[in-house]
Write a protein that holds these residues in place. Structure first.
Motif, PDB file in Angstrom:
ATOM      1  N   VAL A   1       4.258   7.867 -10.699  1.00 37.67           N
ATOM      2  CA  VAL A   1       4.619   7.753 -12.112  1.00 37.67           C
ATOM      3  C   VAL A   1       3.843   8.786 -12.939  1.00 37.67           C
ATOM      4  O   VAL A   1       4.416   9.471 -13.797  1.00 37.67           O
ATOM      5  CB  VAL A   1       4.341   6.320 -12.632  1.00 37.67           C
ATOM      6  CG1 VAL A   1       4.552   6.240 -14.139  1.00 37.67           C
ATOM      7  CG2 VAL A   1       5.251   5.319 -11.931  1.00 37.67           C
ATOM      8  N   VAL A   2       2.557   8.902 -12.640  1.00 37.19           N
ATOM      9  CA  VAL A   2       1.735   9.871 -13.379  1.00 37.19           C
ATOM     10  C   VAL A   2       2.264  11.291 -13.149  1.00 37.19           C
ATOM     11  O   VAL A   2       2.433  12.081 -14.095  1.00 37.19           O
ATOM     12  CB  VAL A   2       0.252   9.755 -12.959  1.00 37.19           C
ATOM     13  CG1 VAL A   2      -0.559  10.914 -13.521  1.00 37.19           C
ATOM     14  CG2 VAL A   2      -0.319   8.424 -13.430  1.00 37.19           C
ATOM     15  N   ALA A   3       2.547  11.592 -11.892  1.00 31.44           N
ATOM     16  CA  ALA A   3       3.040  12.940 -11.568  1.00 31.44           C
ATOM     17  C   ALA A   3       4.370  13.220 -12.272  1.00 31.44           C
ATOM     18  O   ALA A   3       4.577  14.301 -12.848  1.00 31.44           O
ATOM     19  CB  ALA A   3       3.196  13.077 -10.057  1.00 31.44           C
ATOM     20  N   LEU A   4       5.255  12.227 -12.244  1.00 30.13           N
ATOM     21  CA  LEU A   4       6.561  12.423 -12.883  1.00 30.13           C
ATOM     22  C   LEU A   4       6.429  12.532 -14.396  1.00 30.13           C
ATOM     23  O   LEU A   4       7.135  13.312 -15.041  1.00 30.13           O
ATOM     24  CB  LEU A   4       7.505  11.267 -12.524  1.00 30.13           C
ATOM     25  CG  LEU A   4       8.108  11.360 -11.125  1.00 30.13           C
ATOM     26  CD1 LEU A   4       8.905  10.109 -10.789  1.00 30.13           C
ATOM     27  CD2 LEU A   4       9.015  12.592 -11.016  1.00 30.13           C
TER      28      LEU A   4
ATOM     29  N   ARG B   1      15.788   9.756   0.356  1.00 26.39           N
ATOM     30  CA  ARG B   1      16.324  10.710  -0.612  1.00 26.39           C
ATOM     31  C   ARG B   1      16.336  10.139  -2.038  1.00 26.39           C
ATOM     32  O   ARG B   1      16.180  10.858  -3.012  1.00 26.39           O
ATOM     33  CB  ARG B   1      17.736  11.119  -0.188  1.00 26.39           C
ATOM     34  CG  ARG B   1      18.302  12.245  -1.032  1.00 26.39           C
ATOM     35  CD  ARG B   1      19.728  12.573  -0.638  1.00 26.39           C
ATOM     36  NE  ARG B   1      19.790  13.161   0.695  1.00 26.39           N
ATOM     37  CZ  ARG B   1      20.937  13.503   1.275  1.00 26.39           C
ATOM     38  NH1 ARG B   1      22.067  13.298   0.665  1.00 26.39           N
ATOM     39  NH2 ARG B   1      20.937  14.039   2.473  1.00 26.39           N
ATOM     40  N   SER B   2      16.539   8.835  -2.147  1.00 27.88           N
ATOM     41  CA  SER B   2      16.691   8.241  -3.477  1.00 27.88           C
ATOM     42  C   SER B   2      15.448   8.465  -4.348  1.00 27.88           C
ATOM     43  O   SER B   2      15.565   8.552  -5.577  1.00 27.88           O
ATOM     44  CB  SER B   2      16.990   6.744  -3.365  1.00 27.88           C
ATOM     45  OG  SER B   2      15.951   6.068  -2.690  1.00 27.88           O
ATOM     46  N   THR B   3      14.288   8.574  -3.714  1.00 32.79           N
ATOM     47  CA  THR B   3      13.075   8.838  -4.496  1.00 32.79           C
ATOM     48  C   THR B   3      13.228  10.151  -5.262  1.00 32.79           C
ATOM     49  O   THR B   3      12.931  10.235  -6.463  1.00 32.79           O
ATOM     50  CB  THR B   3      11.846   8.941  -3.559  1.00 32.79           C
ATOM     51  OG1 THR B   3      11.720   7.718  -2.835  1.00 32.79           O
ATOM     52  CG2 THR B   3      10.568   9.196  -4.349  1.00 32.79           C
ATOM     53  N   TYR B   4      13.717  11.169  -4.559  1.00 33.37           N
ATOM     54  CA  TYR B   4      13.847  12.496  -5.177  1.00 33.37           C
ATOM     55  C   TYR B   4      15.008  12.526  -6.188  1.00 33.37           C
ATOM     56  O   TYR B   4      14.917  13.179  -7.229  1.00 33.37           O
ATOM     57  CB  TYR B   4      14.048  13.564  -4.099  1.00 33.37           C
ATOM     58  CG  TYR B   4      12.909  13.569  -3.110  1.00 33.37           C
ATOM     59  CD1 TYR B   4      11.662  14.106  -3.443  1.00 33.37           C
ATOM     60  CD2 TYR B   4      13.047  13.007  -1.853  1.00 33.37           C
ATOM     61  CE1 TYR B   4      10.607  14.089  -2.557  1.00 33.37           C
ATOM     62  CE2 TYR B   4      11.988  12.981  -0.950  1.00 33.37           C
ATOM     63  CZ  TYR B   4      10.767  13.527  -1.310  1.00 33.37           C
ATOM     64  OH  TYR B   4       9.716  13.503  -0.439  1.00 33.37           O
ATOM     65  N   VAL B   5      16.076  11.818  -5.848  1.00 29.37           N
ATOM     66  CA  VAL B   5      17.228  11.775  -6.766  1.00 29.37           C
ATOM     67  C   VAL B   5      16.811  11.109  -8.080  1.00 29.37           C
ATOM     68  O   VAL B   5      17.102  11.622  -9.176  1.00 29.37           O
ATOM     69  CB  VAL B   5      18.406  11.002  -6.117  1.00 29.37           C
ATOM     70  CG1 VAL B   5      19.516  10.758  -7.129  1.00 29.37           C
ATOM     71  CG2 VAL B   5      18.941  11.772  -4.912  1.00 29.37           C
ATOM     72  N   LEU B   6      16.106   9.984  -7.971  1.00 32.03           N
ATOM     73  CA  LEU B   6      15.673   9.271  -9.175  1.00 32.03           C
ATOM     74  C   LEU B   6      14.677  10.101  -9.977  1.00 32.03           C
ATOM     75  O   LEU B   6      14.724  10.128 -11.216  1.00 32.03           O
ATOM     76  CB  LEU B   6      15.044   7.924  -8.787  1.00 32.03           C
ATOM     77  CG  LEU B   6      16.037   6.874  -8.272  1.00 32.03           C
ATOM     78  CD1 LEU B   6      15.308   5.747  -7.556  1.00 32.03           C
ATOM     79  CD2 LEU B   6      16.860   6.306  -9.427  1.00 32.03           C
ATOM     80  N   ALA B   7      13.788  10.796  -9.258  1.00 33.80           N
ATOM     81  CA  ALA B   7      12.804  11.643  -9.951  1.00 33.80           C
ATOM     82  C   ALA B   7      13.521  12.757 -10.710  1.00 33.80           C
ATOM     83  O   ALA B   7      13.206  13.043 -11.875  1.00 33.80           O
ATOM     84  CB  ALA B   7      11.825  12.225  -8.936  1.00 33.80           C
ATOM     85  N   ALA B   8      14.518  13.352 -10.061  1.00 35.56           N
ATOM     86  CA  ALA B   8      15.270  14.433 -10.704  1.00 35.56           C
ATOM     87  C   ALA B   8      16.037  13.906 -11.921  1.00 35.56           C
ATOM     88  O   ALA B   8      16.068  14.553 -12.977  1.00 35.56           O
ATOM     89  CB  ALA B   8      16.238  15.056  -9.695  1.00 35.56           C
ATOM     90  N   LEU B   9      16.637  12.732 -11.762  1.00 33.38           N
ATOM     91  CA  LEU B   9      17.381  12.144 -12.889  1.00 33.38           C
ATOM     92  C   LEU B   9      16.457  11.862 -14.066  1.00 33.38           C
ATOM     93  O   LEU B   9      16.825  12.069 -15.233  1.00 33.38           O
ATOM     94  CB  LEU B   9      18.075  10.845 -12.442  1.00 33.38           C
ATOM     95  CG  LEU B   9      19.289  11.025 -11.536  1.00 33.38           C
ATOM     96  CD1 LEU B   9      19.772   9.677 -11.000  1.00 33.38           C
ATOM     97  CD2 LEU B   9      20.428  11.708 -12.302  1.00 33.38           C
TER      98      LEU B   9
END
Lengths: 252, 313
Positions: free
Chosen positions: A120-123, A16-24
């Motif tokens: 990283v590119v996608a984000l 989940r942390s991947t998505y949480v960090l991406a959202a942040l």
């Protein structure tokens, strides 16, 4: 290689942390874009006539707004995702499972690096979209997009990728997730500014060879853009070589 | 698949953890891997998997592990019950670990059911008990149905029913022509499970033989004889070159001969035998005798010397 990529993709997408960090990261860049748009609106602008003269046009330069969030502070969320690549493996002992499945170490190293860069590119692209939408929703007028705008955006993307790889490599070298995230942050926010200020008389050339300062120089553009880019790249590649050699040689 | 361990060595600073260790793990058998704490068992397993760097080689059917594809079809390992991300569900963990061999979702479900984790498949394993962690580790090891299993202390934390299940599972796994190397401190369990033993101490091989051969080495393999005249019988037995020790005024512990010969000697001497029992040493007896000089981390005190409550005053 495809199996290693699948492995790494499943690894990064199953916590989940991947998505949480991406959202942040997206929230942070959107927020910064909004604030920058509000502050810069009416203060300066590029009329887009090629003169380069900044005038109070009542609009804001899109490039400035969109890359505002891509500084080394808000990028911490993306670099944490990068650092987790090896950080979680060492923290939870998973590295032994991973390497018993992929005994060719360069293979899993490469797969992790590829997947991190893709994320990283996608984000980054998503963050650009978020910044654009935020500015639009806020009703802020935007200057015409110029070739310099695109170059700014490209440099910001490259900076974010390089910065993430720094965190990735530092985590691999130290085998510590926290150090991998904190070291570049401290370098950029504390160590390099203090070193530059303290040694400005004795070593005036020093700042341009420090990793984050060099990256910021590259990001900001200007006359020293090329040198900043080369120095930043040298740091990224140098740490990459050290990381790979250590990873290949030491016990899991 | 034969696993050929050839001259493995590993040094940590000045400490020789594993020294020129060679043995073979054969298909169709469960090979027990024994040794006192700190003897180098876990290090050996890591060397066999290429996780640690040392000298020597391990060949799986004549090839190094890195030369096999997919690796997880060749060897499955379980080295620790906590090797998982606490927030990644058990199912996602297995899906990830099955990527190298292209393991299907159906196989993941099958393995989860096999190890009894289907009820918690979508739960985060951070809250798993040690026993559940062992099951998840075992599920990871067997996921791609490898021909070789390397298991380090897989029974730790399991309840008796689970230990029995593990024993039955590994027995059947080996009977299907697979090779199983398993380390355990539960020697009674190992005696029931393994048919071959590799025993190391201070990183060196001290036994590589069948379970029966190993156990037969113990001096505790003897014959208990209770007779009408223990003193005279002892004299007769010693005269025949047998080892004799008095257990009680009536009973003798005899080594060097079986029940038939001892019975014949007593009969020839006209001594009535009231009890004649063949006593076999346990794996624990044999192991403790063999490794008594080789414990790096042995407890030093006499547990019987502990003061009782109040004695310390």
């Amino acid at each position: 290689m495809s199996a290693a990529l699948v492995y790494e993709w499943r690894r990064i997408t199953s916590i989940r942390s991947t998505y949480v960090l991406a959202a942040l990261f997206l929230v942070a860049t959107g927020l910064v874009a909004y604030l920058v748009a509000q502050v810069t609106q009416g203060s300066f602008g590029d009329p887009g006539d090629g003169s380069g003269e900044m005038i109070d046009s009542g609009s804001v330069p899109l490039g400035v707004v969109m890359i505002a969030g891509t500084n080394f502070l808000s990028a911490i969320f993306v670099t944490t995702i990068a650092a987790q690549s090896f950080g979680h493996e060492y923290r939870y002992g998973l590295i032994r499972l991973t390497l018993s499945e992929y005994p060719r170490r360069w293979l899993i190293f490469t797969a992790k690096l590829i997947v991190v860069v893709l994320w990283v590119v996608a984000l980054y692209l998503l963050s650009m979209l978020v910044a654009f939408v935020v500015v639009k929703i806020a009703g802020v007028a935007i200057d015409p997009v110029t070739s310099e705008t695109w170059l700014q955006l490209l440099r910001a993307g490259l900076f974010l990728i390089g910065y993430s790889i720094l965190a990735f490599m530092l985590t691999l070298i130290t085998r510590n997730l926290v150090l991998g995230v904190v070291i570049p942050l401290l370098l950029g926010a504390v160590v390099e500014p203090l070193a530059s200020a303290g040694l400005v008389d004795r070593l005036p050339w020093l700042p341009q060879y420090l990793p984050i300062s060099a990256g910021q120089t590259f990001l900001n553009g200007g006359d020293d853009l090329g040198r900043g880019g080369v120095v930043f790249l040298a740091w990224v590649v140098g740490l990459g070589v050290i990381g790979l050699v250590q990873f290949a040689r030491r016990d899991a | 698949m034969i696993v050929d361990v050839q001259s493995l060595s590993k040094t940590y600073g000045s400490v020789q953890a594993v020294h020129e260790l060679s043995f073979r793990v054969s298909p169709g058998h469960i090979t027990g891997f024994l040794g006192p704490n700190g003897s180098g068992k876990s290090t050996t397993m890591r060397l066999m998997l290429g996780l640690d760097h040392g000298t020597g080689t391990t060949l799986y059917e004549g090839k190094k592990l890195v030369d096999h594809r997919p690796v997880t079809k060749v060897v499955g390992s379980h080295l620790d019950a906590k090797f998982f991300h606490p927030k990644r569900t058990a199912r996602a963990h297995l899906r990830m670990m099955g990527s190298e061999a292209g393991v299907s979702r159906a196989r993941v479900d099958e393995v989860l059911e096999l190890v009894g984790l289907q009820g918690v498949a979508d739960k985060r394993p951070g809250g798993f008990s040690l026993g559940m962690g062992q099951r998840l580790g075992l599920a990871t090891a067997i996921l791609a149905e490898p021909k070789v299993l390397l298991l380090d202390e897989p029974a730790n934390g399991l309840d008796p029913q689970s230990i029995q299940w593990l024993r039955d599972f590994l027995t059947h796994y080996a009977q299907r022509g697979n090779s199983v190397l398993v380390s355990s401190h539960l020697l009674s369990e190992m005696q029931l499970m393994a048919d071959h033993l590799v025993v190391i101490a201070r990183g060196r091989l001290i036994a590589d033989e069948s379970m029966s051969q190993f156990v037969s080495r113990s001096t505790k393999n003897d014959v208990l004889v209770r007779s009408s005249d223990a003193v005279r019988l002892a004299t007769e037995l010693r005269a025949q070159g047998l080892g004799v020790a008095a257990e009680t005024p009536e009973a003798l512990a005899v080594t060097g001969a079986g029940t038939d010969r001892i019975g014949d000697i007593a009969f020839a001497a006209g001594i009535a035998v009231r009890e004649l029992v063949n006593r076999q040493a346990s794996l624990e007896d044999a192991f403790l005798e063999l490794t008594s000089e080789s414990q790096d981390f042995a407890a030093g005190g006499d547990p019987g010397a502990m003061p009782a409550d109040g004695d310390a005053r």
